[in-house]
Write an enzyme that holds these catalytic residues in place. Structure first.
Site, PDB file in Angstrom:
ATOM      1  N   CYS A  34       0.955  -1.181  -0.129  1.00 19.29           N
ATOM      2  CA  CYS A  34       0.110   0.055  -0.082  1.00 19.29           C
ATOM      3  C   CYS A  34       0.926   1.384  -0.097  1.00 19.29           C
ATOM      4  CB  CYS A  34      -0.981   0.149   1.323  1.00 19.29           C
ATOM      5  SG  CYS A  34      -2.055  -1.374   1.432  1.00 19.29           S
ATOM      6  N   CYS A  38      -2.739   4.845   2.734  1.00 21.82           N
ATOM      7  CA  CYS A  38      -4.016   3.737   2.606  1.00 21.82           C
ATOM      8  C   CYS A  38      -5.031   4.221   3.589  1.00 21.82           C
ATOM      9  CB  CYS A  38      -3.752   2.435   2.451  1.00 21.82           C
ATOM     10  SG  CYS A  38      -4.831   1.321   2.216  1.00 21.82           S
ATOM     11  N   ARG A  63       0.979  -7.981  -3.768  1.00 22.21           N
ATOM     12  CA  ARG A  63       0.102  -7.451  -4.893  1.00 22.21           C
ATOM     13  C   ARG A  63      -0.321  -5.820  -4.389  1.00 22.21           C
ATOM     14  NH1 ARG A  63      -5.062  -7.586  -3.607  1.00 22.21           N
ATOM     15  NH2 ARG A  63      -5.662  -9.268  -2.129  1.00 22.21           N
ATOM     16  N   CYS A  65      -2.409  -2.842  -3.694  1.00 15.84           N
ATOM     17  CA  CYS A  65      -3.821  -2.646  -2.816  1.00 15.84           C
ATOM     18  C   CYS A  65      -4.941  -2.271  -3.753  1.00 15.84           C
ATOM     19  CB  CYS A  65      -3.663  -1.666  -1.670  1.00 15.84           C
ATOM     20  SG  CYS A  65      -5.203  -1.294  -0.758  1.00 15.84           S
ATOM     21  N   CYS A  68      -5.988   1.619  -2.114  1.00 16.40           N
ATOM     22  CA  CYS A  68      -5.129   2.757  -2.332  1.00 16.40           C
ATOM     23  C   CYS A  68      -4.579   3.281  -3.545  1.00 16.40           C
ATOM     24  CB  CYS A  68      -4.435   3.148  -1.219  1.00 16.40           C
ATOM     25  SG  CYS A  68      -2.942   1.750  -1.060  1.00 16.40           S
ATOM     26  N   ASP A 443      19.849  37.862 -12.467  1.00 22.06           N
ATOM     27  CA  ASP A 443      18.585  38.159 -13.048  1.00 22.06           C
ATOM     28  C   ASP A 443      17.827  39.709 -12.435  1.00 22.06           C
ATOM     29  OD1 ASP A 443      16.005  36.929 -14.557  1.00 22.06           O
ATOM     30  OD2 ASP A 443      15.216  38.045 -12.529  1.00 22.06           O
TER      31      ASP A 443
END
Length: 499
Positions: A34, A38, A63, A65, A68, A443
């Protein structure tokens, strides 16, 4: 940061979105990874493991989530505030170099051996270039699955997969769903929008770390827009994109919690690099809390930061293009610089069709400008020599200004060219190369703002004072410029671009 477990646990328990993209939380009991913010109930600390990249999580068998969507986090700010090998490699991977040229092509662009690149990425990110590119392909695939009605076979190749089988296996492994199931689970509103969308056109949401102040970011892009290449229309900044497989047109509009992005591409294989370049142009992976925290420590800058926090550095989608435009803008007004650039575009740019607006050309590539007749340029003779020398070096590859460029090496090469003084070199370093510490003490706008604030205003004295702002001096430039009433500091209320 992922090695500081105690700090990571606190971020997860407080659901702190500031750390999204900095690290990923893998949960041992669910085998899910996650983002820190999450919304689910945080797991027990003993069940958390922390990784520096999504690819590292995937390599360990976790794997993504489904709540989220960690693959859609903002990118780590590390890769845009460093110029070492790992940071440059990550910028190139985000640009799709591994998909186009493989790991050997990545190593060649970086000037290192394949083994050196793999070893350093693995040591810092827990994954090699192939795994990092694979994670990016999975993210691109999910985006196309959920936001288009393209057939899965077309999505597979557009996302950079070499085969349908590899595409199917990767999607199942990363998201625990088959591609068809992933499309079915997409919100109905998104599926309806995909079904009614024009072919080749995608509507996306680009996330960022809050706060984000859009005034100077979009104001600068709009005020310096080159006719035919850029425009401000219906509340969106639009421009053409030169891409590896074709070209595109993007429309970008600020929203409270994201940047609305509408992309029209002639070849869907360019999706990953188009998104990467838009994010880079808008500096969306910056860490505004870190930047503003350091600048606020200066009592003379603190009121500027408190008034409008979250200023970003407006950058570019094409480093060579910006270098050419920087030369055209030397010692002239914003309007004059736009006029010079528009003439180059009309004479040497590649025509395109834009049914939704008035964009007409891609900005000419260095190769198209290499044979430029200096006498045809309405510029002082010295600036003609500067421009033609620059495009010649860009065209033959002796000067490379890409995401892989080492900032100090590029500065040194630019300084060797005739007509490149400190201002031109540093504005290219700031806006093209992305150096967050580039500074412009010569500048006039910066010197005027410094004097009004009570800061030293001579270049040497201001540079000495600005040492306390490092490594964020490019952001200090934005706050100093914002004290002026110049059009670069505000978004116009209508479609007109200030003269």
């Amino acid at each position: 940061m992922h090695t500081d477990a105690e700090r990571c646990v606190r971020a997860v328990q407080s659901k702190d979105a500031r750390f999204d993209g900095w690290f990923y939380t893998a949960v041992l009991t669910t085998r899910i990874y996650c983002r820190p913010s999450c919304p689910v109930v945080p797991p027990k600390p003993e069940n958390m493991r922390f990784y520096p990249s999504a690819a590292a999580c995937q390599q360990e068998g976790f794997r993504a989530c489904k709540r989220c969507r960690p693959d859609s986090s903002p990118g780590s700010p590390e890769w845009n505030q460093r110029a070492d090998l790992v940071a440059r490699a990550m910028r190139l991977i985000a640009d799709g170099v591994v998909d186009r040229d493989g790991v050997p092509g990545l190593a060649t662009r970086l000037g290192y051996s394949t083994r050196q690149v793999e070893r350093q990425l693995l040591a810092e990110l827990g994954a090699g270039p192939l795994a990092l590119a694979r994670a990016q392909r999975a993210q691109t695939a999910r985006l196309l699955i959920e936001t288009t009605t393209l057939p899965m076979a077309e999505i597979a190749f557009a996302a950079g997969f070499s085969s349908i089988r590899t595409f199917n296996d990767t999607v199942r492994e990363v998201f625990a769903l088959a591609p068809g199931e992933l499309r079915e689970r997409a919100p109905r509103s998104r599926r309806n929008a995909a079904a009614s969308a024009t072919p080749g056109v995608l509507s996306l949401r680009l996330p960022f770390r809050a706060p984000l102040n859009p005034d100077n970011l979009f104001g600068h892009l709009i005020a310096t827009a080159v006719p035919g290449v850029e425009e401000w229309r219906d509340g969106a900044y639009r421009r053409t994109l030169r891409l590896p497989y074709g070209h595109g047109v993007v429309a970008l509009a600020p929203a409270p919690d994201h940047i609305a992005c509408r992309l029209s591409l002639t070849d869907m294989r360019d999706l990953t690099i188009a998104i990467s370049r838009c994010r880079r142009m808008l500096d969306l992976d910056a860490d505004p809390v870190a930047v503003d925290g350091q600048l606020s420590a200066d009592p003379l800058l603190a009121p500027l930061v408190a008034k409008a926090p979250g200023r970003r550095v407006p950058r570019t989608v094409d480093e060579a293009e910006f270098a050419v435009r920087a030369v055209l803008g030397q010692q002239v007004s914003t309007a004059a610089a736009r006029t010079h650039a528009a003439r180059l575009v009309a004479a040497h740019g590649e025509p395109i069709d834009d049914p939704d607006g008035d964009l007409t050309h891609l900005f000419p590539a260095p190769q198209a400008l290499a044979a430029l007749d200096p006498e045809a340029l309405a510029l002082p003779r010295s600036r003609r020599a500067t421009l033609t020398t620059l495009v010649r070096h860009l065209a033959d590859g002796s000067l490379r200004l890409g995401v892989e460029s080492g900032w100090e090496e590029a500065r040194a090469r630019l300084t060797e060219l005739p007509g490149f003084g400190p201002w031109t070199v540093d504005v290219i370093a700031m806006r093209a190369l992305g150096d967050p510490d580039a500074f412009l003490p010569t500048d006039l706008g910066i010197r005027r703002a410094a004097q009004e604030l009570g800061l030293p205003h001579t270049p040497a004295a201001l540079t000495a004072r600005a040492a306390a702002w490092r490594p964020w001096r490019a952001y200090a430039v934005q706050y100093l410029w914002a004290t002026d009433g110049h059009p670069i500091n505000s978004i116009p209320a209508n479609n007109s671009i200030p003269a």
